[in-house]
Design a protein around this motif. Structure first.
Motif, PDB file in Angstrom:
ATOM      1  N   GLY A  68      29.352  27.514  42.263  1.00 33.06           N
ATOM      2  CA  GLY A  68      29.875  26.435  41.493  1.00 33.06           C
ATOM      3  C   GLY A  68      29.860  26.707  39.992  1.00 33.06           C
ATOM      4  O   GLY A  68      30.386  26.117  39.084  1.00 33.06           O
ATOM      5  N   GLU A  69      29.108  27.646  39.531  1.00 32.38           N
ATOM      6  CA  GLU A  69      28.681  27.768  38.240  1.00 32.38           C
ATOM      7  C   GLU A  69      29.456  29.439  37.717  1.00 32.38           C
ATOM      8  O   GLU A  69      29.417  30.207  38.234  1.00 32.38           O
ATOM      9  CB  GLU A  69      27.064  28.074  38.121  1.00 32.38           C
ATOM     10  CG  GLU A  69      26.426  26.728  38.276  1.00 32.38           C
ATOM     11  CD  GLU A  69      26.678  25.500  37.287  1.00 32.38           C
ATOM     12  OE1 GLU A  69      26.830  25.936  36.120  1.00 32.38           O
ATOM     13  OE2 GLU A  69      27.269  24.408  37.748  1.00 32.38           O
ATOM     14  N   PRO A  70      29.861  29.398  36.507  1.00 29.42           N
ATOM     15  CA  PRO A  70      30.531  30.414  35.910  1.00 29.42           C
ATOM     16  C   PRO A  70      29.231  31.471  35.743  1.00 29.42           C
ATOM     17  O   PRO A  70      28.325  31.295  35.024  1.00 29.42           O
ATOM     18  CB  PRO A  70      31.280  30.054  34.765  1.00 29.42           C
ATOM     19  CG  PRO A  70      30.531  28.807  34.398  1.00 29.42           C
ATOM     20  CD  PRO A  70      30.256  28.246  35.726  1.00 29.42           C
ATOM     21  N   VAL A  71      29.462  32.702  36.409  1.00 30.45           N
ATOM     22  CA  VAL A  71      28.663  33.896  36.388  1.00 30.45           C
ATOM     23  C   VAL A  71      29.356  35.029  35.668  1.00 30.45           C
ATOM     24  O   VAL A  71      30.549  35.378  36.148  1.00 30.45           O
ATOM     25  CB  VAL A  71      27.755  33.977  37.539  1.00 30.45           C
ATOM     26  CG1 VAL A  71      26.892  35.520  37.477  1.00 30.45           C
ATOM     27  CG2 VAL A  71      26.998  32.885  37.841  1.00 30.45           C
ATOM     28  N   LYS A  72      28.761  35.880  34.824  1.00 30.40           N
ATOM     29  CA  LYS A  72      29.272  37.154  34.433  1.00 30.40           C
ATOM     30  C   LYS A  72      28.889  38.210  35.534  1.00 30.40           C
ATOM     31  O   LYS A  72      27.751  38.431  35.777  1.00 30.40           O
ATOM     32  CB  LYS A  72      28.708  37.614  33.044  1.00 30.40           C
ATOM     33  CG  LYS A  72      29.095  36.710  32.058  1.00 30.40           C
ATOM     34  CD  LYS A  72      30.490  36.575  31.465  1.00 30.40           C
ATOM     35  CE  LYS A  72      30.757  35.635  30.608  1.00 30.40           C
ATOM     36  NZ  LYS A  72      30.073  35.803  28.981  1.00 30.40           N
ATOM     37  N   SER A  73      29.632  38.359  36.321  1.00 30.22           N
ATOM     38  CA  SER A  73      29.418  39.382  37.564  1.00 30.22           C
ATOM     39  C   SER A  73      28.857  40.780  37.294  1.00 30.22           C
ATOM     40  O   SER A  73      28.180  41.480  37.967  1.00 30.22           O
ATOM     41  CB  SER A  73      30.657  39.492  38.523  1.00 30.22           C
ATOM     42  OG  SER A  73      31.644  40.040  38.058  1.00 30.22           O
ATOM     43  N   CYS A  74      28.971  41.298  36.118  1.00 27.14           N
ATOM     44  CA  CYS A  74      28.572  42.628  35.706  1.00 27.14           C
ATOM     45  C   CYS A  74      27.106  42.291  35.332  1.00 27.14           C
ATOM     46  O   CYS A  74      26.625  43.522  35.053  1.00 27.14           O
ATOM     47  CB  CYS A  74      29.468  43.107  34.575  1.00 27.14           C
ATOM     48  SG  CYS A  74      29.206  42.174  32.906  1.00 27.14           S
ATOM     49  N   LEU A  75      26.557  41.307  35.097  1.00 28.43           N
ATOM     50  CA  LEU A  75      25.218  41.127  34.837  1.00 28.43           C
ATOM     51  C   LEU A  75      24.173  40.546  35.895  1.00 28.43           C
ATOM     52  O   LEU A  75      23.189  40.309  35.854  1.00 28.43           O
ATOM     53  CB  LEU A  75      25.061  39.912  33.655  1.00 28.43           C
ATOM     54  CG  LEU A  75      25.730  40.307  32.245  1.00 28.43           C
ATOM     55  CD1 LEU A  75      25.351  39.313  31.113  1.00 28.43           C
ATOM     56  CD2 LEU A  75      25.278  41.663  31.759  1.00 28.43           C
ATOM     57  N   MET A  76      24.900  40.694  37.015  1.00 30.81           N
ATOM     58  CA  MET A  76      24.263  39.917  38.178  1.00 30.81           C
ATOM     59  C   MET A  76      24.258  41.037  39.333  1.00 30.81           C
ATOM     60  O   MET A  76      25.380  41.571  39.352  1.00 30.81           O
ATOM     61  CB  MET A  76      25.059  38.509  38.867  1.00 30.81           C
ATOM     62  CG  MET A  76      24.323  38.096  39.877  1.00 30.81           C
ATOM     63  SD  MET A  76      25.356  36.472  40.257  1.00 30.81           S
ATOM     64  CE  MET A  76      24.187  35.814  41.747  1.00 30.81           C
TER      65      MET A  76
END
Length: 171
Positions: A68-76
């Motif tokens: 449910g939280e916005p995440v920058k998927s390039c940093l995870m």
């Protein structure tokens, strides 16, 4: 050390098993620990709505929701998503009908080239779940991690307001 006559042997990378729920569907995969979540979603899962722009977490094109939280998927890393729920733009539409946020972005012309749109849509979803009636200052603050080079930001703010009204009216 190898000589010119001996082939170099590749160093075998360790692998990790992950189980993740993506857009409501459970998946189990084996991935390299260094695989970015954005690459996992695009390449292993076929979710091309996850865009990879800057690969530094600046542009926000790769924004997805993790629990449910916005995440920058390039940093995870993909392994960090193990046991979590991931939502991408592909998971929003139901039965061929656009989600109210997607519809609002379309109606307000809040996209041009479309590269940044999926990241903005996912960040907007997180925003409206937290604050169903945001003002422009809140929208600007909450979407500041997403960049658009085409539309200017007013159509995006208008789309967020329209989506908020539509979602509120649906409840």
């Amino acid at each position: 050390m190898t000589t010119d006559n001996e082939p170099e042997t590749a160093v075998e990378q360790p692998l990790s098993d992950i189980a993740v729920t993506i857009n409501g569907e459970e998946r189990s995969d084996t991935v390299e620990p260094r695989l970015k979540l954005s690459d996992y979603l695009r390449n292993a899962c076929g979710l091309s709505g996850v865009r990879v722009g800057c690969e530094h977490g600046v542009c926000g094109a790769c924004t997805v929701l993790v629990d449910g939280e916005p995440v920058k998927s390039c940093l995870m890393y993909g392994v960090q998503a193990d046991g979590k729920t991931v939502e991408t733009v592909e998971g929003l539409a139901e039965d061929g009908k656009l989600h109210p946020i997607q519809e609002a972005f379309h109606e307000e012309y809040a996209l041009q080239c479309g590269f940044c749109t999926s990241g903005f849509v996912m960040a907007t979803k997180a925003l409206l779940e937290e604050n169903p009636d945001p003002d422009d200052e809140t929208i600007e603050s909450e979407l500041s991690g997403n960049l658009c080079r085409c539309t200017g930001y007013q159509p995006i703010y208008d789309a967020v307001h329209r989506a908020a009204e539509t979602i509120e009216g649906d409840e």
